[in-house]
Design a protein around this motif. Structure first.
Motif, PDB file in Angstrom:
ATOM      1  N   SER A  48       0.832  -1.212   0.000  1.00  0.00           N
ATOM      2  CA  SER A  48       0.000   0.000   0.000  1.00  0.00           C
ATOM      3  C   SER A  48       0.869   1.265   0.000  1.00  0.00           C
ATOM      4  O   SER A  48       0.436   2.332  -0.447  1.00  0.00           O
ATOM      5  CB  SER A  48      -0.929   0.016   1.212  1.00  0.00           C
ATOM      6  OG  SER A  48      -0.156  -0.004   2.409  1.00  0.00           O
ATOM      7  N   MET A  49       2.119   1.136   0.474  1.00  0.00           N
ATOM      8  CA  MET A  49       3.012   2.304   0.501  1.00  0.00           C
ATOM      9  C   MET A  49       3.497   2.682  -0.905  1.00  0.00           C
ATOM     10  O   MET A  49       3.959   3.805  -1.105  1.00  0.00           O
ATOM     11  CB  MET A  49       4.227   2.021   1.395  1.00  0.00           C
ATOM     12  CG  MET A  49       3.894   1.736   2.841  1.00  0.00           C
ATOM     13  SD  MET A  49       2.814   2.967   3.580  1.00  0.00           S
ATOM     14  CE  MET A  49       3.723   4.444   3.266  1.00  0.00           C
ATOM     15  N   VAL A  50       3.408   1.757  -1.867  1.00  0.00           N
ATOM     16  CA  VAL A  50       3.910   2.058  -3.223  1.00  0.00           C
ATOM     17  C   VAL A  50       3.044   3.126  -3.903  1.00  0.00           C
ATOM     18  O   VAL A  50       3.575   4.176  -4.308  1.00  0.00           O
ATOM     19  CB  VAL A  50       4.028   0.763  -4.063  1.00  0.00           C
ATOM     20  CG1 VAL A  50       4.266   1.081  -5.524  1.00  0.00           C
ATOM     21  CG2 VAL A  50       5.153  -0.119  -3.534  1.00  0.00           C
ATOM     22  N   PRO A  51       1.726   2.915  -4.039  1.00  0.00           N
ATOM     23  CA  PRO A  51       0.922   3.989  -4.650  1.00  0.00           C
ATOM     24  C   PRO A  51       0.904   5.260  -3.808  1.00  0.00           C
ATOM     25  O   PRO A  51       0.863   6.361  -4.344  1.00  0.00           O
ATOM     26  CB  PRO A  51      -0.479   3.384  -4.765  1.00  0.00           C
ATOM     27  CG  PRO A  51      -0.499   2.224  -3.857  1.00  0.00           C
ATOM     28  CD  PRO A  51       0.895   1.737  -3.723  1.00  0.00           C
ATOM     29  N   LEU A  52       0.976   5.103  -2.474  1.00  0.00           N
ATOM     30  CA  LEU A  52       0.994   6.305  -1.625  1.00  0.00           C
ATOM     31  C   LEU A  52       2.228   7.151  -1.906  1.00  0.00           C
ATOM     32  O   LEU A  52       2.136   8.381  -2.009  1.00  0.00           O
ATOM     33  CB  LEU A  52       0.982   5.914  -0.138  1.00  0.00           C
ATOM     34  CG  LEU A  52      -0.384   5.618   0.479  1.00  0.00           C
ATOM     35  CD1 LEU A  52      -0.232   5.142   1.913  1.00  0.00           C
ATOM     36  CD2 LEU A  52      -1.285   6.845   0.446  1.00  0.00           C
ATOM     37  N   SER A  53       3.382   6.498  -2.044  1.00  0.00           N
ATOM     38  CA  SER A  53       4.611   7.280  -2.285  1.00  0.00           C
ATOM     39  C   SER A  53       4.580   7.893  -3.681  1.00  0.00           C
ATOM     40  O   SER A  53       5.078   8.992  -3.894  1.00  0.00           O
ATOM     41  CB  SER A  53       5.864   6.423  -2.087  1.00  0.00           C
ATOM     42  OG  SER A  53       5.987   5.485  -3.104  1.00  0.00           O
ATOM     43  N   TYR A  54       3.975   7.193  -4.642  1.00  0.00           N
ATOM     44  CA  TYR A  54       3.892   7.750  -5.993  1.00  0.00           C
ATOM     45  C   TYR A  54       2.978   8.971  -6.041  1.00  0.00           C
ATOM     46  O   TYR A  54       3.294   9.988  -6.662  1.00  0.00           O
ATOM     47  CB  TYR A  54       3.395   6.677  -6.973  1.00  0.00           C
ATOM     48  CG  TYR A  54       3.314   7.175  -8.395  1.00  0.00           C
ATOM     49  CD1 TYR A  54       2.096   7.536  -8.966  1.00  0.00           C
ATOM     50  CD2 TYR A  54       4.474   7.321  -9.157  1.00  0.00           C
ATOM     51  CE1 TYR A  54       2.034   8.021 -10.258  1.00  0.00           C
ATOM     52  CE2 TYR A  54       4.416   7.802 -10.443  1.00  0.00           C
ATOM     53  CZ  TYR A  54       3.197   8.147 -11.001  1.00  0.00           C
ATOM     54  OH  TYR A  54       3.143   8.649 -12.278  1.00  0.00           O
ATOM     55  N   TYR A  55       1.815   8.873  -5.368  1.00  0.00           N
ATOM     56  CA  TYR A  55       0.852   9.976  -5.391  1.00  0.00           C
ATOM     57  C   TYR A  55       1.064  10.980  -4.253  1.00  0.00           C
ATOM     58  O   TYR A  55       0.243  11.871  -4.059  1.00  0.00           O
ATOM     59  CB  TYR A  55      -0.569   9.423  -5.345  1.00  0.00           C
ATOM     60  CG  TYR A  55      -0.979   8.772  -6.650  1.00  0.00           C
ATOM     61  CD1 TYR A  55      -1.098   7.398  -6.753  1.00  0.00           C
ATOM     62  CD2 TYR A  55      -1.220   9.544  -7.773  1.00  0.00           C
ATOM     63  CE1 TYR A  55      -1.439   6.804  -7.953  1.00  0.00           C
ATOM     64  CE2 TYR A  55      -1.567   8.954  -8.987  1.00  0.00           C
ATOM     65  CZ  TYR A  55      -1.673   7.579  -9.072  1.00  0.00           C
ATOM     66  OH  TYR A  55      -2.004   6.998 -10.265  1.00  0.00           O
ATOM     67  N   ALA A  56       2.161  10.835  -3.513  1.00  0.00           N
ATOM     68  CA  ALA A  56       2.407  11.709  -2.359  1.00  0.00           C
ATOM     69  C   ALA A  56       2.288  13.202  -2.689  1.00  0.00           C
ATOM     70  O   ALA A  56       1.693  13.954  -1.906  1.00  0.00           O
ATOM     71  CB  ALA A  56       3.770  11.391  -1.742  1.00  0.00           C
ATOM     72  N   PRO A  57       2.854  13.680  -3.816  1.00  0.00           N
ATOM     73  CA  PRO A  57       2.710  15.121  -4.096  1.00  0.00           C
ATOM     74  C   PRO A  57       1.245  15.549  -4.187  1.00  0.00           C
ATOM     75  O   PRO A  57       0.886  16.629  -3.715  1.00  0.00           O
ATOM     76  CB  PRO A  57       3.410  15.283  -5.446  1.00  0.00           C
ATOM     77  CG  PRO A  57       4.406  14.190  -5.487  1.00  0.00           C
ATOM     78  CD  PRO A  57       3.758  13.036  -4.779  1.00  0.00           C
ATOM     79  N   LYS A  58       0.397  14.705  -4.782  1.00  0.00           N
ATOM     80  CA  LYS A  58      -1.033  15.063  -4.896  1.00  0.00           C
ATOM     81  C   LYS A  58      -1.697  15.017  -3.514  1.00  0.00           C
ATOM     82  O   LYS A  58      -2.550  15.843  -3.198  1.00  0.00           O
ATOM     83  CB  LYS A  58      -1.748  14.079  -5.812  1.00  0.00           C
ATOM     84  CG  LYS A  58      -1.527  14.325  -7.285  1.00  0.00           C
ATOM     85  CD  LYS A  58      -2.678  13.777  -8.140  1.00  0.00           C
ATOM     86  CE  LYS A  58      -2.577  14.243  -9.574  1.00  0.00           C
ATOM     87  NZ  LYS A  58      -1.580  13.507 -10.366  1.00  0.00           N
TER      88      LYS A  58
END
Lengths: 136, 353
Positions: free
Chosen positions: B158-168
Motif C-alpha cells: 500500500s506504501m507504493v501507490p501512496l509514495s507515488y501519489y504523495a505530491p497530490k
C-alpha cells in the motif's frame, strides 16, 4: 481450510488499511516548513513554507508584491511575488484577498536576505473579483 | 538452453546498463534554464539515472506482491522464495533511489532531506519493507513465517501507490512536475534513452530476483564478473566526471549579464566571489542567452581557465557533483547485485541437491 483462507484475507485487508492510513497521514502532514524553521537556514533552499500573513505592500512601479510572513514561534521573512504571476493566476493585484492564518508559498529562500522568491502561492490567496452569473 | 540464455543475459544487461548510465551522465539533455531551483540545470541528467531506478523499485515490489498472493493461494514454496527475492532486490533499489534522490535534492533544492512528500513516501516505503525482514526473522515456525510474511508483503505494498501519489496527497511538492520531464523527453533520442534505462534496469532486477531459483548449473562466477564489469565501467565514468574538478579550478555562476559584446559573470569559488569576463562569438552568444536575454549559465558549474587576468579562455560547463555521486552509487549497486545473485545461486544449488 476455507475459513482459514478467509481469516488470512481479512487480516491482510485490515493490515493494508492500517498501513495505508499511517502512510497517508504521515505524507499529508509532510512538505511544509514553518517560517520559524525557515529563518534558521543558512543556505539558499527551495522550500514550501507556511506562515501567518502580517502585512502586504505592493510596489506598483516594479510590479512586485511584498508579503511579510510570521512563523508559529516568531521569526519573520519577506516573500516577494511578481505581479505577472498574480495577474495570470488570480487577476488584478488590487482584488486579492488573503486568508492570513493559512498562507502556503513555494519558492527559493535566500538565506542572506531572509527573503523568499515566490514561485507558487499554494494556499491562502484568492480574488474578491467575481462576475455575477448571467441570469436566464 | 533457455536457462543458459538467462544466465548470460544478466551480465550482458549489467554491462549494457552501465554504458547507458555513462551515456546519460555525459550526453543526456537537460533544461537550458531551471527557474525554480537553486542548483545546476545539468543535474537534470539525473532524470535518466535516478528516475528509471525509482520506477524499477515500484515494479519489483509489485513482483513481491504478486508472488505473495500466489503463495497464499497455491501454497507452493517457490512463490514465497520469489516474493522474498523480489522484495530483497527491490529494497536494494529503494536504498539507491533514496540515496540518489538525496544527492539530487542537495543540488537542486539546497538540502539533501526536506521532508518533501515524495521523499517522505519513499522513506516510509523503505521502512515498511524493513519491517518485512524483521517479521520473517522473528517467526520461528517456517510454514507460519511464510504465511505471515506474505500477508505483510500485501499490506506493505500500500506504501507504493501512496509514495507515488504523495505530491497530490500533500497538495505541494518540491519534486518537478511532469511538464519539465515531458519537455526533456520530447526529443526521440532522450525518449529512447529513458525507456531503455527503465527496461534494462527492470530486466536486471527481475533476473537477479528469479535466476537463483532456476538453479543455474553454469559457473555462477559469471554473475560476479558481470557486477565487477558494470562497477568498473561506472568507476571509470565517475573518474572522467571528476577530472575537471581535479585538473582545473571550477566555480558556480551566481549571476551575470551580456553587455557591449562581453559576458560579465559573478562566479563563486568556495567562499569567494570573483568577477570574470568572456568575449563570446556570435554563434556562442545564442547558446549562452535565452530569447528573453536570460543567462543560461546561471547556477551552472564551469571550468575556470583564464586567458588573462579576469578573462575566461572558454566557457565549459561541468556536471555537478550529484551526477558523479549517482553514477558511482549505481556502480556499487550493480557490484552488490552481481555478488548477491552469485551467492544465492550457489546456496540454492546446494540446498536442492
Amino acid at each position: 481450510m476455507r475459513k482459514n483462507i478467509l481469516k488470512i484475507a481479512l487480516f491482510a485487508v485490515l493490515l493494508t488499511i492500517a498501513l495505508a492510513m499511517i502512510g497517508y497521514y504521515a505524507i499529508k502532514s509532510s512538505g511544509y516548513i514553518d517560517v520559524s524553521e525557515l529563518v534558521k537556514f543558512e543556505q539558499d533552499r527551495r522550500v514550501t513554507v507556511k506562515g501567518k500573513l502580517v502585512t502586504t505592500e505592493y510596489d506598483q512601479r516594479n510590479r512586485v508584491l511584498y508579503l511579510v510572513l510570521e512563523g508559529e514561534r516568531g521569526g519573520r521573512i519577506i516573500a516577494v511575488v511578481s505581479a505577472d504571476y498574480i495577474e495570470k493566476k488570480y487577476g488584478p493585484v488590487q482584488y486579492l484577498k488573503w486568508d492570513p492564518n493559512n498562507i502556503v508559498l513555494q519558492g527559493i529562500y535566500r538565506a542572506s536576505q531572509k527573503t523568499l522568491e515566490v514561485t507558487e502561492i499554494l494556499q491562502g490567496c484568492h480574488t474578491t473579483y467575481q462576475q455575477e452569473p448571467v441570469g436566464t | 538452453m533457455e536457462k543458459k540464455l538467462l544466465v548470460y543475459a544478466l551480465p550482458v544487461l549489467i554491462v549494457v546498463d552501465s554504458i547507458l548510465v555513462t551515456y546519460a551522465a555525459f550526453r543526456a539533455p537537460y533544461p537550458r534554464v531551471v527557474e525554480f531551483e537553486v542548483g545546476s540545470p545539468a543535474s537534470y541528467v539525473n532524470l535518466f539515472i535516478h528516475v528509471p531506478l525509482a520506477i524499477t523499485t515500484y515494479f519489483l515490489y509489485a513482483g513481491g506482491l504478486f508472488t505473495a498472493i500466489m503463495f497464499l493461494w497455491k501454497r507452493k514454496d517457490r512463490f514465497d522464495y520469489m516474493s522474498k527475492s523480489f522484495i530483497s532486490i527491490a529494497t536494494l533499489y529503494a536504498i539507491y533511489t533514496l540515496a540518489s534522490g538525496m544527492s539530487w535534492a542537495k543540488e537542486a533544492w539546497g538540502a539533501a532531506w526536506n521532508w518533501d512528500p515524495r521523499q517522505t513516501g519513499v522513506l516510509l516505503l523503505f521502512v515498511a519493507y524493513l519491517v518485512y525482514f524483521a517479521l520473517r526473522s522473528s517467526v520461528s515456525d517456517p510454514d507460519r513465517e511464510k504465511v505471515v510474511a506474505s500477508v505483510y508483503a500485501i499490506a506493505a505494498f500500500s506504501m507504493v501507490p501512496l509514495s507515488y501519489y504523495a505530491p497530490k496527497i500533500a497538495g505541494a511538492s518540491l519534486h518537478p512536475t511532469g511538464v519539465l520531464g515531458k519537455e526533456l523527453l520530447a526529443a526521440p533520442t532522450a525518449r529512447v534513452l529513458f525507456v531503455s534505462r527503465i527496461l534494462v534496469a527492470l530486466s536486471i532486477g527481475i533476473l537477479v530476483s528469479v535466476l537463483p531459483l532456476t538453479r543455474p548449473r553454469q559457473k555462477t562466477r559469471i554473475f560476479k564478473l558481470g557486477g565487477v564489469a558494470g562497477f568498473t565501467i561506472l568507476l571509470v565514468s565517475t573518474i572522467a566526471l571528476l577530472a575537471p574538478y581535479i585538473m582545473h579550478n571550477t566555480g558556480r555562476v551566481e549571476g551575470g549579464e551580456y553587455w557591449n559584446d562581453t559576458l560579465y559573470l559573478v562566479v563563486r569559488t568556495g567562499d569567494k566571489f570573483v568577477n570574470l569576463t568572456y568575449k563570446p562569438s556570435e554563434g556562442e552568444i545564442r547558446e549562452l542567452l535565452t530569447e528573453k536575454g536570460e543567462l543560461v549559465l546561471k547556477e551552472h558549474i564551469i571550468k575556470i581557465d583564464l586567458k588573462e587576468e579576469g578573462e575566461l579562455a572558454s566557457i565549459e560547463i561541468v556536471k555537478p557533483p550529484t551526477v558523479l555521486i549517482n553514477v558511482l552509487f549505481y556502480g556499487i549497486l550493480l557490484l552488490v547485485l552481481g555478488f548477491v545473485v552469485q551467492k544465492l545461486a550457489i546456496s540454492e544449488s546446494i540446498a536442492r541437491k
